[in-house]
Write a protein that holds these residues in place. Structure first.
Motif, short mmCIF file in Angstrom:
data_model
loop_
_atom_site.label_atom_id
_atom_site.label_comp_id
_atom_site.label_asym_id
_atom_site.label_seq_id
_atom_site.Cartn_x
_atom_site.Cartn_y
_atom_site.Cartn_z
N TYR A 208 -33.54 -29.43 -2.27
CA TYR A 208 -32.01 -28.83 -2.03
C TYR A 208 -31.22 -29.56 -2.63
N GLN A 209 -30.73 -29.31 -3.97
CA GLN A 209 -28.88 -30.59 -4.30
C GLN A 209 -28.10 -30.02 -3.87
N GLN B 274 -23.96 -30.52 -5.05
CA GLN B 274 -23.45 -31.66 -5.53
C GLN B 274 -21.51 -30.14 -5.97
N GLY B 275 -20.95 -30.83 -5.73
CA GLY B 275 -19.32 -30.51 -5.32
C GLY B 275 -19.42 -28.76 -5.18
N GLN B 276 -19.45 -27.83 -6.33
CA GLN B 276 -19.34 -26.70 -5.39
C GLN B 276 -20.71 -25.36 -5.91
N TYR B 277 -21.59 -26.44 -6.28
CA TYR B 277 -22.89 -26.12 -7.23
C TYR B 277 -24.08 -26.62 -5.96
N ASN B 278 -24.88 -25.59 -5.96
CA ASN B 278 -26.36 -25.83 -5.23
C ASN B 278 -27.51 -24.97 -5.98
N GLY C 10 -49.45 -26.21 -10.51
CA GLY C 10 -48.25 -26.19 -9.66
C GLY C 10 -47.53 -25.14 -9.92
N PHE C 11 -46.80 -24.24 -9.21
CA PHE C 11 -45.76 -23.39 -9.22
C PHE C 11 -44.85 -23.71 -8.36
N TRP C 12 -43.30 -23.68 -8.61
CA TRP C 12 -42.58 -23.00 -8.08
C TRP C 12 -40.81 -22.32 -8.18
N TYR C 13 -40.53 -22.05 -7.42
CA TYR C 13 -39.61 -20.89 -8.46
C TYR C 13 -37.89 -22.36 -8.16
N ARG C 14 -36.91 -21.54 -8.86
CA ARG C 14 -35.61 -22.68 -7.97
C ARG C 14 -34.29 -21.61 -8.61
N GLY C 15 -33.92 -21.43 -7.19
CA GLY C 15 -32.70 -20.17 -7.26
C GLY C 15 -32.08 -21.06 -5.69
N LEU C 16 -30.92 -20.76 -5.19
CA LEU C 16 -30.38 -20.09 -4.28
C LEU C 16 -30.11 -18.64 -4.13
N PRO C 17 -30.66 -17.54 -4.01
CA PRO C 17 -29.69 -16.11 -4.31
C PRO C 17 -28.49 -16.11 -2.81
N VAL C 18 -28.69 -16.66 -1.91
CA VAL C 18 -28.01 -16.55 -0.28
C VAL C 18 -26.53 -17.32 -0.65
N PHE C 19 -26.00 -18.08 -1.75
CA PHE C 19 -25.47 -19.06 -2.84
C PHE C 19 -24.51 -18.51 -4.07
N ASN C 20 -23.44 -18.58 -3.80
CA ASN C 20 -23.33 -18.61 -5.39
C ASN C 20 -23.01 -19.14 -6.51
N SER D 62 -19.89 -22.28 -7.59
CA SER D 62 -18.57 -22.07 -8.41
C SER D 62 -17.74 -20.49 -8.23
N GLY D 63 -17.99 -19.75 -7.44
CA GLY D 63 -17.25 -18.58 -7.36
C GLY D 63 -17.62 -17.59 -7.95
N SER D 64 -18.71 -17.76 -8.68
CA SER D 64 -19.68 -17.00 -9.24
C SER D 64 -20.36 -15.22 -8.25
N THR D 65 -19.95 -14.38 -9.15
CA THR D 65 -20.68 -13.02 -8.55
C THR D 65 -22.26 -13.16 -8.62
N ALA D 66 -22.64 -14.07 -10.31
CA ALA D 66 -23.89 -13.49 -10.25
C ALA D 66 -25.01 -14.47 -9.23
N LEU D 67 -26.16 -13.98 -9.58
CA LEU D 67 -27.14 -14.38 -8.23
C LEU D 67 -27.84 -15.61 -8.38
N ASN D 68 -27.41 -16.48 -7.62
CA ASN D 68 -27.81 -17.67 -8.53
C ASN D 68 -29.21 -17.82 -8.24
N GLN D 69 -30.40 -17.66 -9.22
CA GLN D 69 -31.38 -17.84 -9.33
C GLN D 69 -31.48 -18.43 -10.69
N ASP D 70 -32.33 -20.10 -10.70
CA ASP D 70 -32.61 -20.31 -12.39
C ASP D 70 -34.10 -19.92 -13.33
N ALA D 71 -35.03 -20.41 -12.41
CA ALA D 71 -35.95 -20.04 -13.18
C ALA D 71 -37.30 -20.04 -12.39
#
Length: 353
Positions: free
Chosen positions: A229-230, A232-236, A252-262, A264-273
């Motif tokens: 978990y990282q 920094q500022g407004q980023y999670n 190995g297989f893993w998920y990157r994202g944190l849907p419960v937190f957005n 920089s105030g974005s309304t988009a779902l916080n998931q990456d890859a």
């Protein structure tokens, strides 16, 4: 046209975001010194690691990140030292970031099962940009920066000193670590203004779920889970996944994202890859490849990310394992560093994922 717009918007935001945010590697255990200074000297001798990441290859001149690190354990002082050099290149204006660090860790056995490793890091950073490649809206055609916008860019290079601290604890089954970076909050502005790095907090850990050793060959099978978990500022950001090792292959297989937190105030779902990893161990050498499957709003327009890692361990002293005097760091195919039968650790060395 829609794909082109997405790519252009991503490229426009790329340089701004890269100034304030740190570099990223999906194979974080294959780049241990960048993950935590406490992992300097985590083997029984010397280790060399080389990493390369090509992010968003569909976008011309996107992110390319290179790193090389070396660390060694000194049993006489119960300490480890490490060095790493990292360079990141981004964007058509030639934004180049260079980071060099020295690390020191000290090993503390607090019980028969638990070991704690505090560490510190001292670093030098440099950022540079090619102003001749920047065209401003108020710049007359054919001119070389005789505008108010160009005049504000007074520094083509930035130099700064930084510090980090970390703590890592582990037993034969569990491990957890905390790294706090940018303790000096260095200024990264090209405009003679104050724009400082936010503190970066990295929490990582995991659990060795299952392991089995072949009787004839002594080679290991193992299954483990881990997370990072990282903040920094407004980023999670959260990476969570599983590893399966069947010597000499690792998957190995893993998920990157944190849907419960957005972010920089974005309304988009916080998931990456979604990230898939395959690695091969050949004696003291381990080679790994991973691919990021983008699941954010950018979709396939960026073509994800490719990452390569190479680890070479040498001058390993397996006698340090005897009697559990210095148990192996988990998060590897060695899922049981302290033998419950006989009290001796039988493998000569361990590896990171």
């Amino acid at each position: 046209m829609r794909k082109l717009i997405v790519i252009l918007l991503a490229a426009a935001a790329m340089v701004t975001n890269s100034l304030a945010q740190d570099y990223h590697f999906s194979q974080f255990y294959a780049n241990p010194l960048y993950l935590s200074p406490s992992l300097a000297g985590a083997t029984d001798g010397a280790r060399l690691a080389i990493n390369y990441r090509n992010q968003w290859p569909e976008i011309s001149k996107a992110f390319s990140t290179y790193s090389v690190s070396f660390d060694n354990f000194f049993p006489k002082f119960n300490s480890g030292i490490g060095f790493y050099l990292l360079q990141d290149k981004a964007g058509s204006v030639g934004l180049t970031s260079t980071h060099a660090a020295f690390q020191y860790s000290y090993n503390l056995m607090i019980s028969k099962k638990w070991q704690v490793i505090p560490a510190v890091q001292f670093a030098y950073g440099n950022k540079s940009v090619d102003f001749s490649k920047i065209v401003f809206p108020d710049q007359p055609p054919g001119s070389m920066g005789a505008t108010g916008s160009y005049d504000r860019l007074s520094n083509e290079q930035i130099h700064y000193i930084d510090m980090a601290a970390s703590l890592f604890a582990y037993s034969e089954k569990y491990w957890a670590g905390l790294t706090i970076d940018h303790l000096s909050k260095p200024n990264y502005s090209f405009l003679n203004e104050e724009s400082r790095y936010d503190l970066k907090y990295v929490v990582f850990g995991g659990m060795n779920i299952w392991s089995q050793k072949r009787r004839r060959t002594g080679q290991q099978k193992a299954f483990s889970s881990s997370f990072r978990y990282q903040h920094q500022g407004q980023y999670n950001q959260l990476d969570i996944g599983v590893y399966w090792h069947n010597f000499p292959i690792e998957l190995g297989f893993w998920y990157r994202g944190l849907p419960v937190f957005n972010n920089s105030g974005s309304t988009a779902l916080n998931q990456d890859a979604l990230i898939a990893l395959v690695a091969y161990n050949w004696g003291p050498i381990r080679v790994g490849y991973s691919y990021d499957i983008t699941i954010s709003s950018l979709g396939w327009s960026t073509a994800g990310a490719h990452e390569l890692s190479l680890i070479f361990e040498f001058n390993q002293n397996g006698a340090l394992r005897l009697g559990g005097k210095r148990p192996a760091v988990p998060c590897s195919e060695t899922a049981n560093p302290l033998s419950s039968k006989g009290g001796k650790y039988t493998r000569k060395k361990r590896r990171f994922f």
